[in-house]
Design a protein around this motif. Structure first.
Motif, PDB file in Angstrom:
ATOM      1  N   ASN A  93      10.544  32.487  32.947  1.00  0.00           N
ATOM      2  CA  ASN A  93      12.035  32.229  32.650  1.00  0.00           C
ATOM      3  C   ASN A  93      12.645  33.146  33.572  1.00  0.00           C
ATOM      4  O   ASN A  93      12.790  33.217  34.607  1.00  0.00           O
ATOM      5  CB  ASN A  93      11.471  32.810  31.314  1.00  0.00           C
ATOM      6  N   GLU A 141      14.040  26.143  33.664  1.00  0.00           N
ATOM      7  CA  GLU A 141      14.152  27.754  33.226  1.00  0.00           C
ATOM      8  C   GLU A 141      14.868  28.086  34.154  1.00  0.00           C
ATOM      9  O   GLU A 141      16.303  29.038  33.708  1.00  0.00           O
ATOM     10  CB  GLU A 141      13.502  28.172  32.664  1.00  0.00           C
ATOM     11  N   SER A 201      15.943  32.027  27.905  1.00  0.00           N
ATOM     12  CA  SER A 201      15.130  30.680  28.209  1.00  0.00           C
ATOM     13  C   SER A 201      14.142  30.611  27.075  1.00  0.00           C
ATOM     14  O   SER A 201      13.484  31.522  26.005  1.00  0.00           O
ATOM     15  CB  SER A 201      13.977  31.057  29.080  1.00  0.00           C
ATOM     16  N   THR A 257      13.588  23.561  26.667  1.00  0.00           N
ATOM     17  CA  THR A 257      12.621  23.805  27.701  1.00  0.00           C
ATOM     18  C   THR A 257      12.136  22.075  27.447  1.00  0.00           C
ATOM     19  O   THR A 257      11.506  21.637  28.254  1.00  0.00           O
ATOM     20  CB  THR A 257      11.846  25.306  28.110  1.00  0.00           C
TER      21      THR A 257
END
Length: 189
Positions: free
Chosen positions: A39, A76, A83, A88
């Motif tokens: 992330n 990400e 994130s 996502t």
């Protein structure tokens, strides 16, 4: 329909526990693949600015290079800001409408699920898969598939601390990740 597991995290650094989780879920649920997804900025953790996103990306790439069913998901890393899993999964589903996603989380995150961003909507978009972690309970009112696996009490913070103290991380990370950390002098101070 393709069945893809997503294992997100900071991977700062990736360790053998991450690889065991990915492989055990892959096998237990007969998935087509598991993608490790570093992330950008985790909303629930302090971000380590001394190690770049590229460093984390390279270490994940090194860790998974010998398993063709493990791959890297960079969605990400291309976004600014925190994130959030909701954003996502929404983007992944839009990009790959013929894929069923399984989002893999540890028991520590199962306990935290009620606080996740837009969790009620997220539950309708993705199947959560939980894995045990020492000292955490797997109890939740959310529909989470639990996968049993060998228990290894290993964390990235432990590895960072060991490097800082000049202790060995052999057999805790892929040996080429250990070399990467040494060559690039990561986590030393």
């Amino acid at each position: 329909m393709k069945r893809t597991g997503i294992l997100g995290g900071t991977f700062d650094p990736p360790h053998l526990g991450h690889l065991i989780v990915a492989n055990e879920v892959l096998e237990a649920l007969s998935l087509d693949e598991v993608r490790l997804m570093p992330n950008h900025i985790p909303p629930h953790k302090k971000y380590n600015e001394d190690v770049t996103s590229n460093d984390r990306l390279q270490m994940v790439r090194i860790s998974i290079n010998s398993n063709p069913k493990l791959s890297l998901e960079t969605i990400e890393l291309g976004r600014e800001g925190a994130s959030y899993t909701y954003d996502t999964i929404e983007a992944l589903r839009e990009r790959e409408p013929d894929t069923q996603f399984y989002f893999i989380i540890g028991a520590d995150m199962i306990e935290y699920l009620p606080k996740w961003h837009r969790v009620e909507e997220l539950m309708k978009m993705v199947q959560f898969v939980g894995v045990q972690r020492p000292s955490y309970k797997e109890e939740t009112s959310y529909p989470v598939i639990m996968v049993e696996m060998p228990q290894i009490d290993l964390s990235s913070s432990l590895i960072r601390q060991r490097v800082k103290e000049g202790k060995s991380i052999r057999y805790l990370v892929h040996e080429d990740v250990q070399k990467y950390i040494e060559v690039n002098k990561l986590y030393e101070s």
